[in-house]
Design an enzyme around this catalytic site. Structure first.
Site, PDB file in Angstrom:
ATOM      1  N   HIS A  63      -1.248   0.135  -9.780  1.00 29.84           N
ATOM      2  CA  HIS A  63      -1.828  -0.688  -8.560  1.00 29.84           C
ATOM      3  C   HIS A  63      -2.709  -1.847  -9.311  1.00 29.84           C
ATOM      4  CE1 HIS A  63      -3.643  -0.712  -4.494  1.00 29.84           C
ATOM      5  NE2 HIS A  63      -3.567  -1.841  -4.939  1.00 29.84           N
ATOM      6  N   ARG A  73       0.747  -1.232  -0.194  1.00 27.68           N
ATOM      7  CA  ARG A  73      -0.082  -0.191  -0.128  1.00 27.68           C
ATOM      8  C   ARG A  73       0.957   1.394  -0.098  1.00 27.68           C
ATOM      9  NH1 ARG A  73      -3.481  -2.418  -1.455  1.00 27.68           N
ATOM     10  NH2 ARG A  73      -5.685  -2.606  -0.842  1.00 27.68           N
TER      11      ARG A  73
HETATM   12  P1  NAP Z   1      -1.608 -10.733   5.210  1.00 26.63           P
HETATM   13  O1  NAP Z   1      -1.791 -12.235   4.879  1.00 26.63           O
HETATM   14  O2  NAP Z   1      -2.326 -10.380   6.296  1.00 26.63           O
HETATM   15  O3  NAP Z   1      -0.243 -10.542   5.535  1.00 26.63           O
HETATM   16  C1  NAP Z   1       0.244  -9.284   6.047  1.00 26.63           C
HETATM   17  C2  NAP Z   1       1.611  -9.416   6.532  1.00 26.63           C
HETATM   18  O4  NAP Z   1       2.174  -7.863   7.171  1.00 26.63           O
HETATM   19  C3  NAP Z   1       1.929 -10.352   7.639  1.00 26.63           C
HETATM   20  O5  NAP Z   1       2.944 -11.194   7.655  1.00 26.63           O
HETATM   21  C4  NAP Z   1       1.896  -9.402   9.020  1.00 26.63           C
HETATM   22  O6  NAP Z   1       2.410  -9.960   9.968  1.00 26.63           O
HETATM   23  C5  NAP Z   1       2.708  -8.144   8.253  1.00 26.63           C
HETATM   24  N1  NAP Z   1       2.665  -7.038   8.986  1.00 26.63           N
HETATM   25  C6  NAP Z   1       1.291  -6.278   9.608  1.00 26.63           C
HETATM   26  N2  NAP Z   1       1.565  -5.388  10.283  1.00 26.63           N
HETATM   27  C7  NAP Z   1       2.854  -5.623  10.438  1.00 26.63           C
HETATM   28  C8  NAP Z   1       3.717  -4.546  11.310  1.00 26.63           C
HETATM   29  N3  NAP Z   1       3.176  -3.601  12.001  1.00 26.63           N
HETATM   30  N4  NAP Z   1       4.948  -4.932  11.458  1.00 26.63           N
HETATM   31  C9  NAP Z   1       5.585  -5.977  10.632  1.00 26.63           C
HETATM   32  N5  NAP Z   1       4.659  -6.969   9.926  1.00 26.63           N
HETATM   33  C10 NAP Z   1       3.658  -6.418   9.854  1.00 26.63           C
HETATM   34  O7  NAP Z   1      -2.154  -9.925   3.986  1.00 26.63           O
HETATM   35  P2  NAP Z   1      -1.831 -10.309   2.488  1.00 26.63           P
HETATM   36  O8  NAP Z   1      -2.925 -11.178   1.822  1.00 26.63           O
HETATM   37  O9  NAP Z   1      -0.354 -10.964   2.347  1.00 26.63           O
HETATM   38  O10 NAP Z   1      -1.689  -9.020   1.565  1.00 26.63           O
HETATM   39  C11 NAP Z   1      -0.810  -7.890   2.192  1.00 26.63           C
HETATM   40  C12 NAP Z   1      -0.882  -6.424   1.600  1.00 26.63           C
HETATM   41  O11 NAP Z   1      -0.929  -6.676   0.188  1.00 26.63           O
HETATM   42  C13 NAP Z   1      -2.545  -6.355   1.433  1.00 26.63           C
HETATM   43  O12 NAP Z   1      -3.078  -5.502   2.722  1.00 26.63           O
HETATM   44  C14 NAP Z   1      -2.861  -5.165   0.599  1.00 26.63           C
HETATM   45  O13 NAP Z   1      -2.663  -4.123   1.109  1.00 26.63           O
HETATM   46  C15 NAP Z   1      -1.586  -5.498  -0.422  1.00 26.63           C
HETATM   47  N6  NAP Z   1      -2.156  -5.990  -1.758  1.00 26.63           N
HETATM   48  C16 NAP Z   1      -1.730  -5.244  -2.752  1.00 26.63           C
HETATM   49  C17 NAP Z   1      -2.346  -5.572  -4.115  1.00 26.63           C
HETATM   50  C18 NAP Z   1      -1.807  -4.906  -5.363  1.00 26.63           C
HETATM   51  O14 NAP Z   1      -2.401  -5.297  -6.444  1.00 26.63           O
HETATM   52  N7  NAP Z   1      -0.838  -4.077  -5.397  1.00 26.63           N
HETATM   53  C19 NAP Z   1      -3.175  -6.689  -4.289  1.00 26.63           C
HETATM   54  C20 NAP Z   1      -3.488  -7.440  -3.143  1.00 26.63           C
HETATM   55  C21 NAP Z   1      -3.015  -7.052  -1.982  1.00 26.63           C
HETATM   56  P3  NAP Z   1       1.764 -11.201  10.884  1.00 26.63           P
HETATM   57  O15 NAP Z   1       2.160 -12.383  10.016  1.00 26.63           O
HETATM   58  O16 NAP Z   1       2.604 -11.465  12.162  1.00 26.63           O
HETATM   59  O17 NAP Z   1       0.424 -10.807  11.311  1.00 26.63           O
END
Ligand code: NAP
Length: 319
Positions: free
Chosen positions: A280, A232
């Site tokens: 994006h 993001r």
């Molecule tokens: P997820 O499974 O919830 O993974 C998020 C990761 O970030 C987890 O490993 C989490 O740690 C870590 N995290 C969160 N807060 C943190 C902090 N304060 N310090 C350190 N690590 C932290 O989410 P996901 O499905 O992988 O998606 C991640 C993000 O990708 C989404 O939120 C979205 O914003 C983005 N995204 C972008 C696109 C695009 O097209 N560009 C598409 C889809 C998603 P824990 O494992 O300890 O909880």
């Protein structure tokens, strides 16, 4: 409402809502599916949403469950009037595969110095550039969740060394994992290609700044580090990315997400020779692939209640 299946409202005004509604209806023919805004949508029990207008969900008096049609929920949680019902988000092989393709492509672009060759081609310059192999370079993935793990599989297959950073301590056979503020330094000190897949939360806002980029590894075969941002835009400081590209702290950057989207035409990032920009779309949501999962979540909820849901968002954590 007994005797009649509870309806789904599709509220995704920036997408082709009709296509989502038709796909959902085709998969669950007995259930009414309505596109918002409409009285039918307002009376629905389920809201299938992407960036719904503020207040659209508050108007739904029968609302029981919010099904976010993308992975990130930051825009949803920014609504102060968001109804207090469970929220599930998209997680699965389709989005993971798409994100992994994007990240693997850009990791290779930076490994092989491709932005330099593109500039040379524009000037008809024939000059080979030699760099390290993937197994001599460490990719560090900030946010090692569903997306991060999917990327790690592809990056490992190419041969990259891997590190990951999470909020809570974890282990994974593919990557050396670090957790929390206390282990950030060690994570950055071995990372040469930094991949950011963090969600936007109050804790991650503005994390990717000049101070952080200066702590990345720069004394290995890869030299100055590269950035791949696809989580993001709120997690990054774009003025610092530009300054670090210009003073050599960063060699190059691939940016899919931005502080302001669409990226304003006036942004100097557009014309920077060592920046690759995508709008994006690293991992887009496609109704043909994701609608079945939405229907599956509703079926589970109707059988087993909130405990039967998967990929439930933690409102307090913000992801
Ligand atoms: P997820 O499974 O919830 O993974 C998020 C990761 O970030 C987890 O490993 C989490 O740690 C870590 N995290 C969160 N807060 C943190 C902090 N304060 N310090 C350190 N690590 C932290 O989410 P996901 O499905 O992988 O998606 C991640 C993000 O990708 C989404 O939120 C979205 O914003 C983005 N995204 C972008 C696109 C695009 O097209 N560009 C598409 C889809 C998603 P824990 O494992 O300890 O909880």
């Amino acid at each position: 409402v007994s005797g009649r299946a509870r309806a789904i409202a599709v509220i995704a005004p920036s997408w082709d809502q009709g296509r989502w509604a038709r796909r959902l209806a085709a998969l669950d023919p007995d259930r009414p599916v309505a596109v918002a805004p409409s009285p039918e949508a307002e009376g629905a029990a389920y809201a299938a949403v992407w960036m719904p207008p503020a207040g659209a969900l508050t108007a739904m008096t029968n609302l029981e469950l919010i099904l976010n049609l993308g992975a990130g929920v930051d825009h949803l949680l920014a609504d102060p009037a968001l109804p207090d019902v469970p929220i599930v988000r998209q997680v699965g092989p389709d989005l993971g595969q798409r994100m992994a393709e994007h990240v693997a492509l850009h990791a290779l672009i930076h490994l092989r110095g491709h932005l330099g060759f593109a500039a040379q081609q524009a000037g008809r310059v024939w000059r080979p550039l030699a760099g390290p192999r993937a197994d001599q370079v460490t990719v560090g993935i900030m946010g090692y969740g569903a997306m991060g793990r999917a990327c790690a599989e592809k990056l490992a297959a190419i041969g990259f060394r891997l590190a990951g950073w999470t909020r809570t301590p974890q282990a994974d056979p593919l990557a050396e994992l670090f957790a929390g503020e206390g282990e950030l330094e060690a994570f950055l000190a071995r990372t040469e290609i930094l991949v950011c897949l963090l969600p936007a939360t109050p804790q991650t806002r503005g994390l990717l700044d000049a101070r952080l980029f200066a702590r990345l590894k720069r004394d290995g075969r890869f030299g100055a580090p590269a950035l791949i941002a696809a989580g993001r835009g709120a997690t990054q400081v774009e003025a610092d990315i530009l300054a670090c590209l210009d003073d050599g702290t960063l060699a190059a950057a691939s940016l899919d997400v931005f502080e302001t989207e669409p990226l304003p035409a006036s942004s100097p990032l557009w014309g920077h020779p060592r920046v690759a920009i995508t709008p994006h779309c690293a991992a887009d949501s496609h109704p043909d692939e994701l609608a079945a999962g939405v229907i599956g979540q509703i079926a589970a909820f109707e059988r087993g209640g909130a405990d039967a849901l998967r990929h439930v968002v933690d409102r307090a954590l913000g992801y």
